[in-house]
Design a protein around this motif. Sequence first.
Motif, short mmCIF file in Angstrom:
data_model
loop_
_atom_site.label_atom_id
_atom_site.label_comp_id
_atom_site.label_asym_id
_atom_site.label_seq_id
_atom_site.Cartn_x
_atom_site.Cartn_y
_atom_site.Cartn_z
N ALA A 155 1.02 5.12 0.60
CA ALA A 155 0.19 6.11 1.28
C ALA A 155 1.02 7.34 1.63
CB ALA A 155 -0.40 5.50 2.55
N ALA A 188 -8.07 0.95 1.93
CA ALA A 188 -6.91 0.52 1.16
C ALA A 188 -6.38 -0.81 1.69
CB ALA A 188 -5.82 1.58 1.20
N ARG A 189 -6.33 -0.95 3.00
CA ARG A 189 -5.85 -2.21 3.59
C ARG A 189 -6.84 -3.34 3.34
NH1 ARG A 189 -4.56 1.43 7.63
NH2 ARG A 189 -6.32 0.75 8.94
N VAL A 247 -1.25 -0.93 -4.18
CA VAL A 247 -2.50 -0.19 -4.02
C VAL A 247 -2.15 1.21 -3.54
CG1 VAL A 247 -4.68 0.01 -2.76
CG2 VAL A 247 -3.86 -2.25 -3.51
N VAL A 299 -7.33 3.52 -4.29
CA VAL A 299 -8.44 3.84 -3.39
C VAL A 299 -8.24 5.30 -3.01
CG1 VAL A 299 -9.54 3.34 -1.18
CG2 VAL A 299 -8.57 1.47 -2.54
N VAL A 301 0.87 -1.18 0.00
CA VAL A 301 0.00 0.00 0.00
C VAL A 301 0.90 1.23 0.00
CG1 VAL A 301 -1.72 1.35 1.26
CG2 VAL A 301 -1.88 -1.16 1.21
N ALA A 350 -3.19 4.66 -1.86
CA ALA A 350 -4.23 5.24 -0.99
C ALA A 350 -4.07 6.75 -1.07
CB ALA A 350 -4.06 4.75 0.44
#
Length: 252
Positions: free
Chosen positions: A52, A189-190, A101, A123, A50, A103
């Motif tokens: 972020a 997101a997680r 991913v 996301v 992720v 975030a």
Amino acid sequence: MGVSTSRPEPGIAVVTMDFPPVNALPVQGWYALADAVRTAGRDPGVRCVVLAAEGRGFNAGVDIKELQRDAAGGGRQALLGANRGCAEAFSAVYECAVPVVAAVHGFCLGGGIGLVGNADAIVASDEAVFGLPELDRGALGAATHLARLVPQHLMRALYYTSRTATAAELRAHGSVWRVVPRDRLGAAARELAGEIARKDGSLLRLAKAALNGIDPVDVHRSYRFEQGFTFEANLSGVADRVRDTFGQEART
């Protein structure tokens, strides 16, 4: 402050950017981000990363003030470093051995588009905006990545005007997986990362390589082509003129 990596759940690594006040990354920040993403992807215990950020927004691109300070002294090392560092970070996301991913909250601008455009899924918070203000900053680039988020004609209109698109608009185009309130972004997101991470790790790595292999656009070559025009703008003096105007606006 800087780039950090955490492991909130089994199989998930969260790489976080934190460069106050607006996450405009200095040269070394881009390289640090690239190293963190590559390292996370190489870990056999990680099956999804992720990407972020802390602070007011996800990413505001390169640190313009760093470029201006270097140019004022007659140097171009910051420009060269920023271009190479961005390319490294974008490539690290794209080439990460496992899915990434993104975030995204607040603003995702310039180099931020390069990151999310090369991610596997996005996301976003409901107040997130995405755009390339490059023409207002004396630069060019990352149209390669914006074209992965919106259709061609919208990409061109956004690029020429330096306007932004909302997370809801990108979701309508299919490039954002989910839009959630800001306080739900990390969990959402997680959640997606966790669903991905429940797959077999070896098979996920094969899937990532397979999907990259059938991509219709070579993102590395395409972005490098764009960078050539950034260098031309700098050599001609156009970039400095526009950046200086940006600096004046920022002080008013």
